[in-house]
Write a protein that holds these residues in place. Structure first.
Motif, PDB file in Angstrom:
ATOM      1  N   VAL A 167     -35.585 -68.827  39.446  1.00 28.64           N
ATOM      2  CA  VAL A 167     -34.548 -67.812  39.623  1.00 28.64           C
ATOM      3  C   VAL A 167     -35.047 -66.800  40.644  1.00 28.64           C
ATOM      4  O   VAL A 167     -36.215 -66.427  40.630  1.00 28.64           O
ATOM      5  CB  VAL A 167     -34.238 -67.101  38.278  1.00 28.64           C
ATOM      6  CG1 VAL A 167     -33.368 -65.877  38.504  1.00 28.64           C
ATOM      7  CG2 VAL A 167     -33.557 -68.045  37.310  1.00 28.64           C
ATOM      8  N   SER A 168     -34.159 -66.346  41.532  1.00 29.31           N
ATOM      9  CA  SER A 168     -34.542 -65.309  42.498  1.00 29.31           C
ATOM     10  C   SER A 168     -34.233 -63.917  41.925  1.00 29.31           C
ATOM     11  O   SER A 168     -33.401 -63.772  41.027  1.00 29.31           O
ATOM     12  CB  SER A 168     -33.793 -65.503  43.815  1.00 29.31           C
ATOM     13  OG  SER A 168     -32.403 -65.274  43.634  1.00 29.31           O
ATOM     14  N   GLY A 169     -34.890 -62.911  42.470  1.00 30.34           N
ATOM     15  CA  GLY A 169     -34.589 -61.514  42.138  1.00 30.34           C
ATOM     16  C   GLY A 169     -34.705 -61.200  40.663  1.00 30.34           C
ATOM     17  O   GLY A 169     -35.600 -61.704  39.982  1.00 30.34           O
ATOM     18  N   GLU A 274     -27.801 -64.056  42.189  1.00 28.66           N
ATOM     19  CA  GLU A 274     -29.117 -64.600  42.487  1.00 28.66           C
ATOM     20  C   GLU A 274     -28.983 -66.117  42.561  1.00 28.66           C
ATOM     21  O   GLU A 274     -27.957 -66.674  42.151  1.00 28.66           O
ATOM     22  CB  GLU A 274     -30.114 -64.213  41.388  1.00 28.66           C
ATOM     23  CG  GLU A 274     -30.394 -62.720  41.301  1.00 28.66           C
ATOM     24  CD  GLU A 274     -31.071 -62.159  42.564  1.00 28.66           C
ATOM     25  OE1 GLU A 274     -31.565 -62.969  43.389  1.00 28.66           O
ATOM     26  OE2 GLU A 274     -31.092 -60.929  42.743  1.00 28.66           O
ATOM     27  N   LEU A 275     -30.004 -66.784  43.110  1.00 32.18           N
ATOM     28  CA  LEU A 275     -29.989 -68.247  43.150  1.00 32.18           C
ATOM     29  C   LEU A 275     -30.795 -68.801  41.988  1.00 32.18           C
ATOM     30  O   LEU A 275     -31.856 -68.283  41.644  1.00 32.18           O
ATOM     31  CB  LEU A 275     -30.590 -68.764  44.468  1.00 32.18           C
ATOM     32  CG  LEU A 275     -29.825 -68.433  45.746  1.00 32.18           C
ATOM     33  CD1 LEU A 275     -30.451 -69.173  46.933  1.00 32.18           C
ATOM     34  CD2 LEU A 275     -28.344 -68.792  45.624  1.00 32.18           C
ATOM     35  N   LEU A 276     -30.250 -69.842  41.393  1.00 34.06           N
ATOM     36  CA  LEU A 276     -30.956 -70.620  40.379  1.00 34.06           C
ATOM     37  C   LEU A 276     -31.171 -71.982  41.024  1.00 34.06           C
ATOM     38  O   LEU A 276     -30.207 -72.586  41.505  1.00 34.06           O
ATOM     39  CB  LEU A 276     -30.062 -70.752  39.140  1.00 34.06           C
ATOM     40  CG  LEU A 276     -30.557 -71.673  38.037  1.00 34.06           C
ATOM     41  CD1 LEU A 276     -31.651 -70.987  37.239  1.00 34.06           C
ATOM     42  CD2 LEU A 276     -29.407 -72.044  37.106  1.00 34.06           C
ATOM     43  N   VAL A 298     -39.266 -64.852  43.572  1.00 36.42           N
ATOM     44  CA  VAL A 298     -38.720 -65.930  42.729  1.00 36.42           C
ATOM     45  C   VAL A 298     -39.642 -66.106  41.521  1.00 36.42           C
ATOM     46  O   VAL A 298     -40.823 -65.778  41.586  1.00 36.42           O
ATOM     47  CB  VAL A 298     -38.612 -67.277  43.489  1.00 36.42           C
ATOM     48  CG1 VAL A 298     -37.594 -67.190  44.619  1.00 36.42           C
ATOM     49  CG2 VAL A 298     -39.954 -67.749  44.004  1.00 36.42           C
ATOM     50  N   GLN A 299     -39.056 -66.626  40.463  1.00 38.68           N
ATOM     51  CA  GLN A 299     -39.806 -66.756  39.219  1.00 38.68           C
ATOM     52  C   GLN A 299     -39.451 -68.103  38.586  1.00 38.68           C
ATOM     53  O   GLN A 299     -38.276 -68.468  38.530  1.00 38.68           O
ATOM     54  CB  GLN A 299     -39.389 -65.603  38.295  1.00 38.68           C
ATOM     55  CG  GLN A 299     -39.791 -65.710  36.863  1.00 38.68           C
ATOM     56  CD  GLN A 299     -41.226 -65.253  36.635  1.00 38.68           C
ATOM     57  OE1 GLN A 299     -41.706 -64.341  37.319  1.00 38.68           O
ATOM     58  NE2 GLN A 299     -41.907 -65.885  35.708  1.00 38.68           N
TER      59      GLN A 299
END
Ligand code: ADP
Ligand code: MG
Length: 333
Positions: A167-169, A274-276, A298-299
């Motif tokens: 996930v971003s942000g 956010e992008l997944l 990103v995480q």
């Protein structure tokens, strides 16, 4: 785009008419398109080997935004939510159209709207090439067009078992702001301004989407909450996933809320943009490199499983009951 209908700037009507408004606020010169605003169609030339990525998102007053929102922020958000779809596909923004329904030709409002819209358009090098303007309830509908090398678009359908989920942000700020506006949560000062900005001023992850081409196996943008949107990706890919609640990235403001509200914001938030995305563990370094290049954190939040369905583990590693969490559904909420 219009056949016969009453034109607002028919002789004798007060204030600026439809064509005055278009000319004043929306007829910007184009650089890339072969033809922009002013004819019956805009013309775009695609480079050889490219596919056109097209997406539409509509913002309706009272449903997607509050009537009190600053016009500049509304213009920004209307384009941002559309750019977020191009980001999720790894497409480079090219052009967009704007269909606008307005109760009155309020020039202060329209000027603010155009300012927010064009500032973001310029930042992402996308040009307005056409649209439609009519009197009616406040409603903005944008169609974005982007380009992507044939066969290289990031899709929801590409996830495989073993892929890591990223996930971003941060997630949840926008949902928290909505709860404040609804009067369910009390929040003031800098904390409120932060979550309000997340809701009204989202930053589409276009650069990250481009950098993830050839790296991510699947992607989706988070507009309706993690559980619902991840569900779409899992369904399209025919796989399942396990996600760790404790790994979901969030702000200090969300962290300071009750555990129940935090879960709601993180898992069923909505409006995160956010992008997944998914990538095999062997591409971890490439994922981090793409994130660094795009300057977006990103995480890793979980992984894809063979068994269908989504399992979310709480901080103690126990499966959460997701039954009560519903993704945002416009016909149910
Ligand atoms: P038509 O009647 O052929 O559909 P219109 O009279 O509605 O065309 O619009 C005139 C021109 O202005 C067209 O090129 C159209 O794409 C453009 N246009 C109308 N509204 C907007 C808008 N809100 N933003 C950008 N371009 C617009
Ligand atoms: Mg028209």
């Amino acid at each position: 785009m219009t056949s016969q209908r009453a034109r607002e700037n028919s002789p004798g009507s007060a204030g600026p008419g439809e064509f005055d408004l278009i000319r004043r606020y929306f007829d910007h010169p184009v650089r890339r398109a072969a033809l922009g605003v002013g004819d019956d169609c805009a013309l775009l030339s695609l480079s050889p080997g490219m596919q056109l990525a097209v997406s539409t998102d509509m913002l309706v007053e009272g449903r997607h935004f509050l009537s009190t929102v600053e016009p500049r922020r509304l213009g920004h958000k209307a384009l941002a939510v559309n750019l977020s779809d191009l980001a999720a596909c790894g497409a480079r923004p090219l052009a967009f159209t704007l269909a606008l329904s307005l109760p009155r030709p309020d020039e202060t409002f329209i000027a603010g709207l155009a300012e927010g819209l064009f500032a973001l358009a310029q930042a992402h090098d996308i040009e307005l090439v056409g649209g439609d303007t009519t009197a009616g309830p406040l409603n903005l509908c944008i169609t974005v067009m982007g380009e992507v090398p044939a066969g290289q678009a990031l899709l929801r359908s590409g996830a495989s078992p073993g892929d890591e989920l990223w996930v971003s942000g941060t997630l949840g700020d926008a949902r928290l702001a909505l709860e404040v506006f609804r009067g369910r949560v009390a929040l003031e000062g800098a904390g409120f301004e932060q979550v309000r900005a997340a809701m009204e001023w989202p930053q589409p992850r276009v650069g990250l989407g481009l950098a993830l081409r050839g790296v991510a196996t699947a992607a989706i943008d988070l507009s309706d909450g993690l559980v619902g949107d991840l569900g779409h990706l899992l369904q399209r890919s025919g796989v399942g996933a396990q996600v760790a609640l404790g790994q979901l990235p969030h702000s200090d403001v969300v962290a300071a809320q009750t555990a129940a509200l935090r879960r709601e914001c993180l898992l069923a938030g909505g409006d995160d943009y956010e992008l997944l995305f998914c990538a095999p563990p062997s591409r971890r370094a490439a994922v981090l490199q793409a994130a660094a290049a795009a300057q977006v954190p990103v995480q890793c939040v979980g992984h894809i499983t063979t068994e269908p369905g989504l399992q979310v583990l709480d901080e103690a590693g126990q499966p959460l009951d997701l039954g009560r969490l519903q993704a945002f559904d416009h016909f149910k909420s």
